[in-house]
Design a protein around this motif. Sequence first.
Motif, mmCIF file in Angstrom:
data_model
loop_
_atom_site.group_PDB
_atom_site.id
_atom_site.type_symbol
_atom_site.label_atom_id
_atom_site.label_comp_id
_atom_site.label_asym_id
_atom_site.label_seq_id
_atom_site.Cartn_x
_atom_site.Cartn_y
_atom_site.Cartn_z
ATOM 1 N N LEU A 197 67.409 41.208 77.470
ATOM 2 C CA LEU A 197 66.511 40.221 76.873
ATOM 3 C C LEU A 197 65.845 40.833 75.657
ATOM 4 C CD1 LEU A 197 64.708 38.848 80.063
ATOM 5 C CD2 LEU A 197 66.468 37.672 78.735
ATOM 6 N N GLU A 198 65.621 40.008 74.656
ATOM 7 C CA GLU A 198 64.938 40.455 73.448
ATOM 8 C C GLU A 198 63.938 39.392 73.019
ATOM 9 O OE1 GLU A 198 65.127 43.286 71.940
ATOM 10 O OE2 GLU A 198 66.851 44.162 72.999
ATOM 11 N N PRO A 199 62.772 39.805 72.504
ATOM 12 C CA PRO A 199 61.859 38.821 71.916
ATOM 13 C C PRO A 199 62.545 38.123 70.746
ATOM 14 C CG PRO A 199 60.877 41.015 71.982
ATOM 15 C CD PRO A 199 62.267 41.170 72.420
ATOM 16 N N GLU A 200 62.373 36.820 70.657
ATOM 17 C CA GLU A 200 63.097 36.050 69.645
ATOM 18 C C GLU A 200 62.202 35.525 68.533
ATOM 19 O OE1 GLU A 200 64.887 33.002 71.973
ATOM 20 O OE2 GLU A 200 66.525 34.277 72.695
ATOM 21 N N THR A 201 60.927 35.435 68.775
ATOM 22 C CA THR A 201 60.026 34.840 67.790
ATOM 23 C C THR A 201 58.835 35.756 67.551
ATOM 24 O OG1 THR A 201 58.658 33.699 69.429
ATOM 25 C CG2 THR A 201 60.657 32.560 68.679
ATOM 26 N N ASP A 202 58.103 35.466 66.493
ATOM 27 C CA ASP A 202 56.876 36.221 66.222
ATOM 28 C C ASP A 202 55.883 36.061 67.365
ATOM 29 O OD1 ASP A 202 57.874 37.100 63.831
ATOM 30 O OD2 ASP A 202 56.829 35.607 62.606
ATOM 31 N N GLU A 203 55.851 34.873 67.947
ATOM 32 C CA GLU A 203 54.944 34.650 69.074
ATOM 33 C C GLU A 203 55.312 35.548 70.251
ATOM 34 O OE1 GLU A 203 53.390 31.135 72.125
ATOM 35 O OE2 GLU A 203 54.867 30.663 70.570
ATOM 36 N N ASP A 204 56.627 35.693 70.512
ATOM 37 C CA ASP A 204 57.071 36.591 71.581
ATOM 38 C C ASP A 204 56.576 38.013 71.321
ATOM 39 O OD1 ASP A 204 58.465 34.488 72.729
ATOM 40 O OD2 ASP A 204 60.394 35.073 71.837
ATOM 41 N N LEU A 205 56.781 38.476 70.104
ATOM 42 C CA LEU A 205 56.372 39.839 69.752
ATOM 43 C C LEU A 205 54.862 40.006 69.867
ATOM 44 C CD1 LEU A 205 58.677 40.453 66.656
ATOM 45 C CD2 LEU A 205 58.808 41.630 68.860
ATOM 46 N N ASN A 206 54.127 39.012 69.411
ATOM 47 C CA ASN A 206 52.663 39.095 69.471
ATOM 48 C C ASN A 206 52.170 39.131 70.909
ATOM 49 O OD1 ASN A 206 52.463 39.076 66.682
ATOM 50 N ND2 ASN A 206 52.170 36.855 66.553
ATOM 51 N N ARG A 207 52.793 38.340 71.770
ATOM 52 C CA ARG A 207 52.394 38.343 73.183
ATOM 53 C C ARG A 207 52.666 39.700 73.825
ATOM 54 N NH1 ARG A 207 55.178 33.839 76.486
ATOM 55 N NH2 ARG A 207 53.708 34.569 78.098
ATOM 56 N N LEU A 208 53.839 40.271 73.534
ATOM 57 C CA LEU A 208 54.173 41.575 74.103
ATOM 58 C C LEU A 208 53.235 42.661 73.585
ATOM 59 C CD1 LEU A 208 58.074 41.558 74.106
ATOM 60 C CD2 LEU A 208 56.581 41.775 76.106
ATOM 61 N N GLU A 209 52.973 42.637 72.296
ATOM 62 C CA GLU A 209 52.078 43.640 71.722
ATOM 63 C C GLU A 209 50.686 43.540 72.332
ATOM 64 O OE1 GLU A 209 52.197 43.080 67.533
ATOM 65 O OE2 GLU A 209 54.218 43.920 67.307
ATOM 66 N N ALA A 210 50.240 42.317 72.579
ATOM 67 C CA ALA A 210 48.898 42.122 73.131
ATOM 68 C C ALA A 210 48.783 42.697 74.539
ATOM 69 C CB ALA A 210 48.545 40.639 73.137
ATOM 70 N N VAL A 211 49.800 42.466 75.381
ATOM 71 C CA VAL A 211 49.694 42.939 76.766
ATOM 72 C C VAL A 211 50.017 44.426 76.883
ATOM 73 C CG1 VAL A 211 50.177 40.678 77.737
ATOM 74 C CG2 VAL A 211 52.073 42.255 77.350
ATOM 75 N N MET A 212 50.724 44.979 75.884
ATOM 76 C CA MET A 212 51.063 46.404 75.923
ATOM 77 C C MET A 212 49.997 47.276 75.258
ATOM 78 S SD MET A 212 55.152 46.181 75.059
ATOM 79 C CE MET A 212 55.381 47.966 75.051
#
Length: 248
Positions: free
Chosen positions: A185-200
């Motif tokens: 699985l890979e993040p596909e959108t900027d929103e995906d990346l932003n969500r992952l960065e926020a929780v990490m």
Amino acid sequence: MALQNKSRLRNTLKKLNRLAPGDEDPRPSAQEALDFLSMMAGEKPVMLLGRGYNEQIWIKGVLQIASDAKLQIVEGPFWDASADVGAGADLPDWYFDHTRAAFAEHRAWYICRARAVADEVAVICETAAITVAQEARLLNYPECCVRAHYGRAAEYQGVWLDLLRRKAGGDDARAMELLTENEPLEPETDEDLNRLEAVMKTIPVPFTSINACDACLDGGPNAPANIKSLEGRKLAGEIDEGLVRALG
């Protein structure tokens, strides 16, 4: 109260320093060394080895030092107190069970001075049952920060579940198949990346292995994590100012 067995702690630090890679950031191994010395000094019931910093030469060397010092060593799975706080309760059972099974395959070593503590750790590892309060007490972490850790972990899994379901077209049966097949699985959108960065995103607390919770970040010098930081700084300074500089 004066620090007991200071010469023994300093000699142990010298041995630990010889294990540390010379061409890397010194802070990870220096913090591990401080955790080990804190356990030896009786300020930390358990030193956790092999979770986070998993450089194999370091792990083998620390285990040898612990064995030579007649310390108690318990090998077991990574602790997981998520059930105690209901973290991940909104994840479907099929996803939660899969991630917990994968998590249980990881191994760590729990090093302690007292046989009674080692016995408690052994029961935890055997039953895979631990509370946030136990984990906080044994690792000398603030309970609020441990609780926040499990909240972040559940949010992280929630992001990947959303990505999995999207790839499966919203079909949970297909999502289960993809999960079993270890479909990448890979993040596909900027929103995906932003969500992952926020929780990490984590804020390490100096002179500890703690990531601060929001309450401790906003709580000033009397916040539990900041008190632990001051205690760690004091211990490091009493043993060797070089350790303080390595962690600075």
